[in-house]
Enzyme design. Structure first.
Site, PDB file in Angstrom:
ATOM      1  N   ARG A   1      41.755  45.943  40.007  1.00  0.00           N
ATOM      2  CA  ARG A   1      40.960  45.949  41.401  1.00  0.00           C
ATOM      3  C   ARG A   1      41.457  46.888  42.272  1.00  0.00           C
ATOM      4  O   ARG A   1      40.726  47.045  43.346  1.00  0.00           O
ATOM      5  CB  ARG A   1      40.651  44.399  41.880  1.00  0.00           C
ATOM      6  CG  ARG A   1      39.530  43.640  41.202  1.00  0.00           C
ATOM      7  CD  ARG A   1      39.609  42.334  41.871  1.00  0.00           C
ATOM      8  NE  ARG A   1      40.565  41.254  41.307  1.00  0.00           N
ATOM      9  CZ  ARG A   1      41.061  40.328  41.878  1.00  0.00           C
ATOM     10  NH1 ARG A   1      40.057  40.053  42.772  1.00  0.00           N
ATOM     11  NH2 ARG A   1      42.003  39.273  41.198  1.00  0.00           N
TER      12      ARG A   1
ATOM     13  N   GLY B   1      45.005  28.502  41.022  1.00  0.00           N
ATOM     14  CA  GLY B   1      45.074  27.179  40.071  1.00  0.00           C
ATOM     15  C   GLY B   1      45.168  25.754  41.057  1.00  0.00           C
ATOM     16  O   GLY B   1      45.854  25.974  41.904  1.00  0.00           O
TER      17      GLY B   1
END
Ligand code: UD1
Ligand code: MG
Length: 450
Positions: A15, A139
């Site tokens: 990215r 997460g």
């Protein structure tokens, strides 16, 4: 207890849309991963193991002996990445600290707290968490009804209910080493086809192992760099952290938002920094200095009470009470001793200006040694380069150099000598003598006391 660190840095960083590997993008003047390496090394005392993959050669070339390297030739996930360090570390340490190379703002104190937590944890690992619902990609830390950690669920796999868990996995872990090496090969393949390090938490919980946690409240610490926007945010966060530290140490920053101080710089008390000032590399600034506005100091040392305005100093050394600028350029090996005054539009390279030297306007001094209290007239040039080689100019104490003098090196001016305005000095001038003209000739002897 012997502690080793493993830092994961094999990912590509797609990215960032860059030809440079992610971890070599610069933050605070350093490759990203250097921040992670420095923090881990501060805790373990030895160069960490760096797992490299994408751009491995460039990473090794840039970092040299700051790390030990292991290769992960295919990026099969964070669990697989840690496993690559097993041949190097198995049997050599009792605890393993694992961090990600793209988390540059993780603090040494936080890593120490994590190691400490694991030290007192009878179970196989401790991990760093943050309560931060805004970190959507992180997460989730799943706990049972007793508050015990059961698993980490990646954002992409979390059920709608798990999505709402605000406690997130920051991405730093301390493991019991033998347990880690035994369990990494047992990681399941994730739905994305990777071996997630985070799935090791569920393995530990299933065995009844206690999982320690340490929480940080500082979001900057856990920010992973995946995009250029995050890189800019991290730069601002690092700058704010460094600036706050120096203000607490007694340095005045007129405008912290436009003051750029790299991590290795040190500053003395009561120094004042005006806007748009960049202090880079191994720069050391004494007490009571005034720097800027619009000034760059790169690998430069300043004594106390110096003033530098609108100037660029690179690889320079200044004694006490030296004034520089506006619009001066000091280059590698410039040494300005106590009380030197260097005014506008001057350049000094690989030269020493003795105490009290005055060089007010428009001069170039290169490869020269200049004694105490010399006056360098406006427009003086050391002609140090003959097209093939560089030559030295030596000027004794108390010399007065007339405006627009050309000193054609190699040349030596004895103490107390003078040159007339516009002279071109091609031969040595004896002490206490006046030389004038083109080429310059000695026209008379001066009284030493004159
Ligand atoms: C990871 C965590 C996530 C956590 C988040 C915090 C996993 C599976 N997930 O997700 O729980 O909230 O970090 O930022 O660990 N890397 C390798 N080899 C690989 C894959 C990754 O070296 O095969 C390196 C990357 O270069 C990077 C680090 O591991 O430095 C983390 O990988 P990344 O893909 O950024 O993981 P996240 O999706 O951010
Ligand atoms: Mg990440």
């Amino acid at each position: 207890m012997t502690l080793a660190a493993v830092i994961l840095a094999a990912g590509q960083g797609t990215r960032l849309k860059s030809s440079l590997p992610k971890v070599l993008h610069r933050l605070g003047g350093q490759p990203l991963v250097r921040h992670a390496l420095a923090a881990a090394q501060a805790v373990t005392g030895v160069p960490p193991v760096l797992v490299v993959g994408h751009g491995a050669e460039a990473v090794r070339a840039e970092l040299g002996e700051a790390a030990q390297y292991v290769a992960q030739s295919e990026q099969l996930g964070t669990g697989h990445a840690v496993l690559q360090a097993a041949p190097l570390l198995r049997g050599r340490c009792t605890e393993v600290l694992v961090t990600y190379g793209d988390m540059p703002l993780l603090r040494v104190e936080t890593l120490r707290a994590l190691v400490q937590a694991q030290h007192f944890n009878p179970g196989p690992l401790s991990l760093l968490t943050i309560d931060a619902p805004q970190l959507r990609d992180f997460g989730r830390v799943v706990r049972d009804g007793f508050g015990k950690v059961r698993a980490i669920v990646e954002a992409a796999q979390a059920t709608p209910e798990e999505q709402t868990i605000t406690e997130r996995n920051a991405g730093a872990y301390c493991f019991n080493a033998d347990w880690l090496w035994a369990h990494l090969p047992r990681l399941p393949l994730s739905p994305k086809g990777e071996y997630y390090l985070t799935d090791i938490v569920a393995l530990a919980a299933a065995e009844g192992g206690e999982i320690g946690t340490v929480a940080t409240a500082d979001e900057a610490e856990v920010t992973g760099i995946n995009t250029r926007a995050q890189l800019a945010q991290a730069e601002a966060a690092l700058r704010a952290r460094i600036n706050a530290r120096w203000m607490a140490e007694g340095v005045t920053l007129i405008d912290p938002a436009t003051t750029y101080i790299e991590p290795a710089v040190s500053l003395g008390r009561d120094t004042v920094i005006w806007p748009n000032t960049y202090l880079q590399g191994e720069t050391v600034v004494g007490a009571g200095c005034v720097l800027g506005p619009n000034t760059i100091l790169r690998d430069t040392t300043l004594g106390d009470e110096c003033q530098v305005e609108c100037s660029v100093l690179e690889g320079a050394w200044l004694g006490r009470g030296v004034e520089v600028g506006p619009f001066a350029h000091l280059r590698q090996g410039a040494r300005l001793e106590d009380g030197v005054h260097m005014g506008n539009f001057g350049e000094v390279k690989n030269s020493t200006l003795g105490p009290g030297v005055k060089m007010g306007h428009f001069s170039y001094i290169g490869d020269a040694t200049i004694g105490a209290d010399v006056n360098i007239g406006a427009g003086t040039i050391t002609c140090n380069f003959d097209g093939a080689r560089k030559h030295k100019t030596v000027i004794g104490a108390g010399v007065f150099i007339g405006s627009d003098t050309m000193l054609v090196a190699p040349v030596h001016l004895g103490a107390g000598a003078r040159t007339g305005a516009g002279s071109v000095v091609t031969k040595d001038v004896p002490p206490d003598s006046l030389a004038v003209g083109v080429p310059a000739r000695v026209i008379r002897k001066l009284k030493a006391q004159e």
